[in-house]
Design a protein around this motif. Structure first.
Motif, PDB file in Angstrom:
ATOM      1  N   GLU A  56      40.085  49.889  49.438  1.00 47.06           N
ATOM      2  CA  GLU A  56      39.473  48.523  49.542  1.00 47.06           C
ATOM      3  C   GLU A  56      38.212  49.109  50.540  1.00 47.06           C
ATOM      4  O   GLU A  56      38.192  49.253  51.892  1.00 47.06           O
ATOM      5  N   THR A  57      37.066  50.236  50.233  1.00 44.74           N
ATOM      6  CA  THR A  57      36.159  49.935  50.782  1.00 44.74           C
ATOM      7  C   THR A  57      34.891  49.622  50.894  1.00 44.74           C
ATOM      8  O   THR A  57      33.860  50.093  51.318  1.00 44.74           O
ATOM      9  N   GLU A  58      34.849  48.586  51.201  1.00 41.59           N
ATOM     10  CA  GLU A  58      32.866  47.847  51.238  1.00 41.59           C
ATOM     11  C   GLU A  58      33.488  47.248  52.203  1.00 41.59           C
ATOM     12  O   GLU A  58      35.120  47.008  52.600  1.00 41.59           O
ATOM     13  N   ASP A  59      32.341  46.696  52.861  1.00 43.14           N
ATOM     14  CA  ASP A  59      32.819  45.954  54.097  1.00 43.14           C
ATOM     15  C   ASP A  59      31.652  44.833  54.002  1.00 43.14           C
ATOM     16  O   ASP A  59      31.743  43.701  55.226  1.00 43.14           O
ATOM     17  N   SER A  60      32.127  43.723  52.586  1.00 42.34           N
ATOM     18  CA  SER A  60      32.768  42.524  52.007  1.00 42.34           C
ATOM     19  C   SER A  60      33.743  41.942  51.694  1.00 42.34           C
ATOM     20  O   SER A  60      33.919  42.387  51.290  1.00 42.34           O
ATOM     21  N   PHE A  61      34.123  40.729  51.705  1.00 40.61           N
ATOM     22  CA  PHE A  61      35.276  40.084  51.082  1.00 40.61           C
ATOM     23  C   PHE A  61      34.838  40.346  49.579  1.00 40.61           C
ATOM     24  O   PHE A  61      35.706  40.995  48.872  1.00 40.61           O
ATOM     25  N   LEU A  62      33.663  40.073  49.474  1.00 43.19           N
ATOM     26  CA  LEU A  62      33.707  40.272  47.941  1.00 43.19           C
ATOM     27  C   LEU A  62      33.708  41.255  46.913  1.00 43.19           C
ATOM     28  O   LEU A  62      33.845  41.650  46.148  1.00 43.19           O
ATOM     29  N   GLY A  63      33.103  42.271  48.115  1.00 43.61           N
ATOM     30  CA  GLY A  63      33.317  43.565  47.811  1.00 43.61           C
ATOM     31  C   GLY A  63      34.113  44.448  47.069  1.00 43.61           C
ATOM     32  O   GLY A  63      34.525  45.020  46.331  1.00 43.61           O
ATOM     33  N   ASN A  64      35.660  44.213  48.203  1.00 43.54           N
ATOM     34  CA  ASN A  64      36.294  44.387  48.456  1.00 43.54           C
ATOM     35  C   ASN A  64      37.628  43.635  47.096  1.00 43.54           C
ATOM     36  O   ASN A  64      38.147  44.915  46.201  1.00 43.54           O
ATOM     37  N   ALA A  65      37.436  42.074  47.218  1.00 45.81           N
ATOM     38  CA  ALA A  65      37.965  41.696  45.858  1.00 45.81           C
ATOM     39  C   ALA A  65      37.343  41.695  45.003  1.00 45.81           C
ATOM     40  O   ALA A  65      37.955  41.887  43.563  1.00 45.81           O
ATOM     41  N   ALA A  66      35.879  42.266  44.619  1.00 45.14           N
ATOM     42  CA  ALA A  66      36.042  42.955  43.081  1.00 45.14           C
ATOM     43  C   ALA A  66      36.567  44.446  42.628  1.00 45.14           C
ATOM     44  O   ALA A  66      36.572  44.139  41.443  1.00 45.14           O
ATOM     45  N   ILE A  67      36.770  45.105  43.919  1.00 46.22           N
ATOM     46  CA  ILE A  67      37.295  46.070  43.406  1.00 46.22           C
ATOM     47  C   ILE A  67      38.908  46.202  42.701  1.00 46.22           C
ATOM     48  O   ILE A  67      38.621  46.526  41.749  1.00 46.22           O
ATOM     49  N   LYS A  68      39.258  45.450  43.541  1.00 45.98           N
ATOM     50  CA  LYS A  68      40.531  44.938  43.011  1.00 45.98           C
ATOM     51  C   LYS A  68      40.688  44.426  41.753  1.00 45.98           C
ATOM     52  O   LYS A  68      41.697  45.215  40.798  1.00 45.98           O
ATOM     53  N   ALA A  69      40.037  43.594  41.395  1.00 43.69           N
ATOM     54  CA  ALA A  69      39.960  42.876  39.844  1.00 43.69           C
ATOM     55  C   ALA A  69      39.936  43.963  38.903  1.00 43.69           C
ATOM     56  O   ALA A  69      39.811  43.769  37.913  1.00 43.69           O
ATOM     57  N   LEU A  70      38.574  44.396  38.984  1.00 43.11           N
ATOM     58  CA  LEU A  70      38.218  45.265  38.216  1.00 43.11           C
ATOM     59  C   LEU A  70      39.197  46.051  37.846  1.00 43.11           C
ATOM     60  O   LEU A  70      39.456  47.031  37.031  1.00 43.11           O
ATOM     61  N   ALA A  71      40.323  47.046  39.064  1.00 44.36           N
ATOM     62  CA  ALA A  71      40.877  48.116  38.849  1.00 44.36           C
ATOM     63  C   ALA A  71      42.359  47.733  37.906  1.00 44.36           C
ATOM     64  O   ALA A  71      42.916  48.164  36.763  1.00 44.36           O
ATOM     65  N   ALA A  72      42.471  45.929  38.201  1.00 42.17           N
ATOM     66  CA  ALA A  72      43.813  45.471  37.464  1.00 42.17           C
ATOM     67  C   ALA A  72      43.436  45.242  35.875  1.00 42.17           C
ATOM     68  O   ALA A  72      44.534  45.403  35.228  1.00 42.17           O
ATOM     69  N   ALA A  73      42.584  44.195  35.789  1.00 42.55           N
ATOM     70  CA  ALA A  73      41.935  44.625  34.226  1.00 42.55           C
ATOM     71  C   ALA A  73      41.984  45.773  33.511  1.00 42.55           C
ATOM     72  O   ALA A  73      42.152  45.360  32.741  1.00 42.55           O
ATOM     73  N   ARG A  74      41.003  46.597  33.961  1.00 43.18           N
ATOM     74  CA  ARG A  74      40.991  47.525  33.065  1.00 43.18           C
ATOM     75  C   ARG A  74      42.625  48.596  32.995  1.00 43.18           C
ATOM     76  O   ARG A  74      42.854  48.750  32.062  1.00 43.18           O
ATOM     77  N   ALA A  75      43.018  48.149  34.195  1.00 41.35           N
ATOM     78  CA  ALA A  75      44.289  48.783  33.477  1.00 41.35           C
ATOM     79  C   ALA A  75      45.350  47.884  33.128  1.00 41.35           C
ATOM     80  O   ALA A  75      46.499  48.602  32.137  1.00 41.35           O
ATOM     81  N   SER A  76      45.345  46.367  32.979  1.00 36.01           N
ATOM     82  CA  SER A  76      45.646  45.648  32.422  1.00 36.01           C
ATOM     83  C   SER A  76      45.822  45.490  30.545  1.00 36.01           C
ATOM     84  O   SER A  76      45.998  44.739  29.912  1.00 36.01           O
ATOM     85  N   GLY A  77      44.455  45.638  30.995  1.00 38.16           N
ATOM     86  CA  GLY A  77      43.789  44.909  29.772  1.00 38.16           C
ATOM     87  C   GLY A  77      43.901  43.623  29.281  1.00 38.16           C
ATOM     88  O   GLY A  77      43.602  42.621  28.162  1.00 38.16           O
ATOM     89  N   LEU A  78      43.658  42.626  30.626  1.00 35.97           N
ATOM     90  CA  LEU A  78      43.699  41.700  30.763  1.00 35.97           C
ATOM     91  C   LEU A  78      43.520  41.142  31.686  1.00 35.97           C
ATOM     92  O   LEU A  78      42.815  41.491  33.007  1.00 35.97           O
ATOM     93  N   PRO A  79      42.145  39.950  31.627  1.00 32.75           N
ATOM     94  CA  PRO A  79      41.348  39.328  33.003  1.00 32.75           C
ATOM     95  C   PRO A  79      42.071  39.139  34.452  1.00 32.75           C
ATOM     96  O   PRO A  79      43.522  39.177  33.971  1.00 32.75           O
ATOM     97  N   ALA A  80      41.545  39.766  35.368  1.00 34.05           N
ATOM     98  CA  ALA A  80      42.658  39.807  36.485  1.00 34.05           C
ATOM     99  C   ALA A  80      41.685  38.622  37.638  1.00 34.05           C
ATOM    100  O   ALA A  80      40.581  39.048  38.190  1.00 34.05           O
ATOM    101  N   LEU A  81      42.630  38.538  38.811  1.00 32.57           N
ATOM    102  CA  LEU A  81      41.888  37.631  39.966  1.00 32.57           C
ATOM    103  C   LEU A  81      42.039  38.307  40.957  1.00 32.57           C
ATOM    104  O   LEU A  81      43.140  38.710  41.392  1.00 32.57           O
ATOM    105  N   ALA A  82      41.242  38.743  42.550  1.00 30.35           N
ATOM    106  CA  ALA A  82      41.413  39.099  42.760  1.00 30.35           C
ATOM    107  C   ALA A  82      41.273  38.175  43.992  1.00 30.35           C
ATOM    108  O   ALA A  82      40.531  37.472  44.145  1.00 30.35           O
ATOM    109  N   ASP A  83      41.872  38.946  45.807  1.00 28.77           N
ATOM    110  CA  ASP A  83      41.375  37.273  46.329  1.00 28.77           C
ATOM    111  C   ASP A  83      41.607  39.359  47.082  1.00 28.77           C
ATOM    112  O   ASP A  83      42.324  39.634  47.858  1.00 28.77           O
ATOM    113  N   ASP A  84      40.312  38.088  48.578  1.00 38.96           N
ATOM    114  CA  ASP A  84      40.434  39.446  49.625  1.00 38.96           C
ATOM    115  C   ASP A  84      39.665  38.099  50.716  1.00 38.96           C
ATOM    116  O   ASP A  84      38.607  37.474  51.169  1.00 38.96           O
TER     117      ASP A  84
END
Length: 213
Positions: A56-84
């Motif tokens: 988690e390299t961003e300096d905002s909650f939205l930025g870090n949540a986007a990192i996590k959500a995109l990584a999970a969606a691309r790795a799983s092939g499913l929609p992903a929800l991330a909470d920061d």
């Protein structure tokens, strides 16, 4: 920046089915699963799928949540929800904020939130200002890279010593505005109605989720 694309563009709607929660936190899994269940969504965690936790390299909650959500969606092939989400204290200039989990890190691995809460209290106690707040950013991502982001916040004050064994993280030292119980003492259903996560989720549900059944 997470969002629905160009200004004025409609939000993308999620179809009922499986949703990956981009988290290894059991407490967050319980809360999010309860929130999305009425919308016809079945949650599986990134931990259950064996997905790694991205940095988690961003300096905002939205930025870090986007990192996590995109990584999970691309790795799983499913929609992903991330909470920061994070706990902020006015006397500490908003810290620990986006570094909320880092303050609980132990040298040998794992997280000790009792230690983190003691650190917050020790640093903030000399100041008269007891204001504190929780922030939650939720980002929904699809495997094609589209994201939708929403943020909620709940104000209150911090207490020492912490009280209650419900909730997780810094919940036992936070009393929401207008209340007298900490998040760690409150009935989970009562917390869900007013929490930072519930406020962010209400925005996400209205914009992107199937109607509740």
């Amino acid at each position: 920046m997470p969002g629905g694309g160009a200004a004025g563009a409609p939000h993308r709607r999620l179809a009922p089915g499986r949703l990956v929660l981009a988290s290894h936190n059991a407490g967050k899994l319980r809360e999010v699963a309860a929130l999305v269940a009425p919308h016809g969504l079945q949650v599986v965690s990134a931990g259950e799928l064996g997905l790694p936790e991205p940095a988690e390299t961003e300096d905002s909650f939205l930025g870090n949540a986007a990192i996590k959500a995109l990584a999970a969606a691309r790795a799983s092939g499913l929609p992903a929800l991330a909470d920061d989400s994070g706990f902020s204290v006015a006397a500490l200039g908003g810290d620990p904020g986006v570094r909320t989990a880092d303050w609980a890190e132990q040298p040998g691995g794992g997280r000790d939130y009792a230690m983190a809460m003691a650190k917050v209290a020790a640093l903030a106690a000399p100041q008269a200002d007891r204001r504190a707040w929780f922030t939650c950013a939720l980002v929904l991502a699809w495997p094609d890279g589209h994201t939708e982001g929403f943020e909620g916040r709940v104000e209150g004050h911090w207490v020492q010593p912490p009280r209650g064994d419900r909730g997780f993280g810094y919940d036992p030292m936070f009393v929401p505005e207008g209340g007298d119980e900490t998040f760690g003492e409150m009935d989970p259903a009562a917390k869900h109605r007013i929490s930072h996560r519930a406020r962010a989720f209400a925005l996400l549900a209205a914009a992107c989720l199937p109607p509740a059944g």
